[in-house]
Design an enzyme around this catalytic site. Structure first.
Site, PDB file in Angstrom:
ATOM      1  N   LYS A  11      -7.241  -5.158  13.855  1.00 12.61           N
ATOM      2  CA  LYS A  11      -5.996  -4.584  14.397  1.00 12.61           C
ATOM      3  C   LYS A  11      -5.559  -5.307  15.672  1.00 12.61           C
ATOM      4  CE  LYS A  11      -5.351  -1.500  11.161  1.00 12.61           C
ATOM      5  NZ  LYS A  11      -4.206  -1.623  10.241  1.00 12.61           N
ATOM      6  N   ILE A  14      -3.976  10.006  11.979  1.00 11.46           N
ATOM      7  CA  ILE A  14      -2.943  10.531  11.081  1.00 11.46           C
ATOM      8  C   ILE A  14      -3.630  11.148   9.861  1.00 11.46           C
ATOM      9  CG2 ILE A  14      -0.857   9.934   9.769  1.00 11.46           C
ATOM     10  CD1 ILE A  14      -0.686   9.350  12.860  1.00 11.46           C
ATOM     11  N   GLY A  44       0.820  -1.217   0.000  1.00 12.52           N
ATOM     12  CA  GLY A  44       0.000   0.000   0.000  1.00 12.52           C
ATOM     13  C   GLY A  44       0.847   1.257   0.000  1.00 12.52           C
ATOM     14  N   ARG A  94      -0.030   5.650  -1.542  1.00 11.58           N
ATOM     15  CA  ARG A  94      -0.574   6.866  -0.911  1.00 11.58           C
ATOM     16  C   ARG A  94      -0.466   6.739   0.606  1.00 11.58           C
ATOM     17  NH1 ARG A  94      -6.391   5.993   0.009  1.00 11.58           N
ATOM     18  NH2 ARG A  94      -6.865   3.891  -0.736  1.00 11.58           N
ATOM     19  N   TYR A 130     -12.789  -3.256  12.161  1.00  5.60           N
ATOM     20  CA  TYR A 130     -11.441  -2.676  12.089  1.00  5.60           C
ATOM     21  C   TYR A 130     -10.661  -2.972  13.378  1.00  5.60           C
ATOM     22  CZ  TYR A 130      -7.873   0.954  11.283  1.00  5.60           C
ATOM     23  OH  TYR A 130      -6.699   1.630  11.091  1.00  5.60           O
ATOM     24  N   ALA A 190     -11.142  -5.337  15.562  1.00 10.72           N
ATOM     25  CA  ALA A 190     -10.847  -6.770  15.657  1.00 10.72           C
ATOM     26  C   ALA A 190      -9.665  -7.125  14.752  1.00 10.72           C
ATOM     27  CB  ALA A 190     -12.079  -7.593  15.281  1.00 10.72           C
ATOM     28  N   ASN A 210       1.609  -2.443   5.477  1.00 15.06           N
ATOM     29  CA  ASN A 210       0.888  -1.182   5.712  1.00 15.06           C
ATOM     30  C   ASN A 210      -0.523  -1.186   5.137  1.00 15.06           C
ATOM     31  OD1 ASN A 210       0.708   1.980   5.834  1.00 15.06           O
ATOM     32  ND2 ASN A 210       0.453   1.456   3.665  1.00 15.06           N
TER      33      ASN A 210
HETATM   34  P1  NAP Z   1      -5.072   5.164   3.199  1.00 12.66           P
HETATM   35  O1  NAP Z   1      -4.567   6.524   2.917  1.00 12.66           O
HETATM   36  O2  NAP Z   1      -6.522   4.883   3.113  1.00 12.66           O
HETATM   37  O3  NAP Z   1      -4.258   4.123   2.290  1.00 12.66           O
HETATM   38  C1  NAP Z   1      -4.540   2.753   2.379  1.00 12.66           C
HETATM   39  C2  NAP Z   1      -3.465   2.006   1.628  1.00 12.66           C
HETATM   40  O4  NAP Z   1      -3.744   0.604   1.736  1.00 12.66           O
HETATM   41  C3  NAP Z   1      -3.441   2.368   0.150  1.00 12.66           C
HETATM   42  O5  NAP Z   1      -2.117   2.511  -0.274  1.00 12.66           O
HETATM   43  C4  NAP Z   1      -4.089   1.145  -0.506  1.00 12.66           C
HETATM   44  O6  NAP Z   1      -3.582   0.859  -1.789  1.00 12.66           O
HETATM   45  C5  NAP Z   1      -3.653   0.042   0.441  1.00 12.66           C
HETATM   46  N1  NAP Z   1      -4.524  -1.119   0.280  1.00 12.66           N
HETATM   47  C6  NAP Z   1      -5.821  -1.252   0.654  1.00 12.66           C
HETATM   48  N2  NAP Z   1      -6.296  -2.455   0.296  1.00 12.66           N
HETATM   49  C7  NAP Z   1      -5.269  -3.109  -0.319  1.00 12.66           C
HETATM   50  C8  NAP Z   1      -5.102  -4.383  -0.888  1.00 12.66           C
HETATM   51  N3  NAP Z   1      -6.123  -5.267  -0.917  1.00 12.66           N
HETATM   52  N4  NAP Z   1      -3.899  -4.720  -1.416  1.00 12.66           N
HETATM   53  C9  NAP Z   1      -2.854  -3.858  -1.377  1.00 12.66           C
HETATM   54  N5  NAP Z   1      -2.946  -2.612  -0.855  1.00 12.66           N
HETATM   55  C10 NAP Z   1      -4.132  -2.253  -0.330  1.00 12.66           C
HETATM   56  O7  NAP Z   1      -4.646   4.717   4.674  1.00 12.66           O
HETATM   57  P2  NAP Z   1      -3.430   5.151   5.611  1.00 12.66           P
HETATM   58  O8  NAP Z   1      -3.937   6.128   6.578  1.00 12.66           O
HETATM   59  O9  NAP Z   1      -2.222   5.466   4.813  1.00 12.66           O
HETATM   60  O10 NAP Z   1      -3.249   3.787   6.416  1.00 12.66           O
HETATM   61  C11 NAP Z   1      -2.143   2.925   6.264  1.00 12.66           C
HETATM   62  C12 NAP Z   1      -2.168   1.928   7.405  1.00 12.66           C
HETATM   63  O11 NAP Z   1      -2.124   2.615   8.648  1.00 12.66           O
HETATM   64  C13 NAP Z   1      -3.435   1.072   7.452  1.00 12.66           C
HETATM   65  O12 NAP Z   1      -3.116  -0.248   7.844  1.00 12.66           O
HETATM   66  C14 NAP Z   1      -4.272   1.752   8.510  1.00 12.66           C
HETATM   67  O13 NAP Z   1      -5.196   0.871   9.117  1.00 12.66           O
HETATM   68  C15 NAP Z   1      -3.194   2.221   9.469  1.00 12.66           C
HETATM   69  N6  NAP Z   1      -3.648   3.311  10.318  1.00 12.66           N
HETATM   70  C16 NAP Z   1      -3.986   4.526   9.803  1.00 12.66           C
HETATM   71  C17 NAP Z   1      -4.437   5.537  10.650  1.00 12.66           C
HETATM   72  C18 NAP Z   1      -4.826   6.905  10.172  1.00 12.66           C
HETATM   73  O14 NAP Z   1      -5.339   7.714  10.987  1.00 12.66           O
HETATM   74  N7  NAP Z   1      -4.644   7.256   8.934  1.00 12.66           N
HETATM   75  C19 NAP Z   1      -4.515   5.294  12.023  1.00 12.66           C
HETATM   76  C20 NAP Z   1      -4.170   4.043  12.512  1.00 12.66           C
HETATM   77  C21 NAP Z   1      -3.721   3.064  11.648  1.00 12.66           C
HETATM   78  P3  NAP Z   1      -4.335   1.299  -3.159  1.00 12.66           P
HETATM   79  O15 NAP Z   1      -4.631   2.771  -3.026  1.00 12.66           O
HETATM   80  O16 NAP Z   1      -3.317   0.976  -4.194  1.00 12.66           O
HETATM   81  O17 NAP Z   1      -5.576   0.454  -3.252  1.00 12.66           O
END
Ligand code: NAP
Length: 251
Positions: A162, A191, A15, A18, A158, A160, A93
């Site tokens: 995590k 974030i 991932g 972005r 979500y 569960a 990620n």
């Molecule tokens: P995001 O901006 O929504 O990006 C999600 C990423 O996951 C994208 O790059 C997407 O790729 C990829 N992805 C989703 N489904 C996929 C799949 N089946 N195969 C491969 N890639 C996949 O989210 P983010 O905020 O950067 O989050 C990244 C990680 O941090 C996640 O695990 C999220 O749960 C965790 N997190 C985020 C926050 C927050 O506040 N943002 C807080 C706690 C934890 P494509 O665009 O190519 O589909």
């Protein structure tokens, strides 16, 4: 510091097209790793990320694979191993949200989230783990969330997933430690990425007041924690969850 350098190592960031994944990929690239920027749909973002790493003097490539598809993940990993001979760092990620109360949740919303977030990590480690064990070297970081310990309403699937990631992290640290492979997790708070846009729009002010540092986090701040954990600076750390949440978990 030299122990934060990653020269000669190959890193796969799922991932990476972005959000936090892009920040992690750029950070590892700047530290000297060759970075495989994985994407499912964000091809332009992944290519741009790899291009920026290369333009800054690093080495990177973009590769497509959906983490829900073991054959696709294995093909990506085999391709990387064939060309680079080793894969030293895996940052799991990729993740999604489908927030709604459990009693109004469709089975599809449950399965999508658990299968992508938790199942995706298991598949990536199945694909990469053997080569790390044979090389007796590897560092894996899984992206959890503060939702594992402090879930909000509507996050049963979500939270569960995590919580499962944190248990999986400890279980794999136990299984892989004697083979020289470390497995840790990072649990971010709120974030500023696409994923948190809705919650920031709806309750941003109220949430910020609960963050001890009174602001949301930046993807680069999560990337710094991931970088530390995959580097030799964390050589004696395994099976841990590092929280990066501005202190919201204490409020
Ligand atoms: P995001 O901006 O929504 O990006 C999600 C990423 O996951 C994208 O790059 C997407 O790729 C990829 N992805 C989703 N489904 C996929 C799949 N089946 N195969 C491969 N890639 C996949 O989210 P983010 O905020 O950067 O989050 C990244 C990680 O941090 C996640 O695990 C999220 O749960 C965790 N997190 C985020 C926050 C927050 O506040 N943002 C807080 C706690 C934890 P494509 O665009 O190519 O589909």
């Amino acid at each position: 510091m030299d122990d934060l350098r990653l020269d000669g190592r190959v890193a796969l960031v799922t991932g990476g097209g972005r959000g936090i994944g892009t920040a992690v990929a750029k950070r590892l690239g700047a530290a000297g790793a060759h970075v495989v920027v994985n994407y499912a749909n964000s091809e332009d973002g992944a290519r741009a990320c790899a291009g920026e790493i290369i333009a800054a003097g690093g080495s990177a490539e973009a590769m497509q694979a959906d983490v829900r598809d073991l054959a696709a993940v294995q093909a990506m990993v085999d391709d990387v191993l064939e060309r680079h001979e080793h894969l030293d760092i895996l940052v799991n990620n990729a993740g999604i949200v489908r927030d709604t109360l459990l009693l109004t949740m469709s089975e599809e919303q449950w399965v999508d989230v658990v299968d992508t977030n938790l199942g995706g990590i298991a598949r990536c480690i199945m694909a990469v783990g053997r080569s790390m064990m044979l090389n007796r070297r590897g560092a894996i970081v899984n992206l959890s969330s503060i939702a594992a310990a402090h879930p909000n309403r509507g996050q049963a699937n979500y939270a569960a997933s995590k919580g499962g990631i944190e248990s999986l992290t400890r279980a794999l640290a136990v299984e892989l430690g004697r083979k020289g492979v470390r497995v840790n997790a990072v649990a971010p708070g709120i974030i500023e990425t696409d994923m948190s846009a809705r919650v920031r729009d709806e309750a941003g002010k109220e949430i910020k007041n609960r963050v001890l540092l009174r602001r949301f986090g930046q993807p680069e701040e999560v990337a710094a924690a991931v970088h530390f954990l995959v580097s030799d600076a964390a050589a004696y750390i395994t099976g841990q969850v590092l929280t990066v949440d501005g202190g919201i978990g204490l409020s």
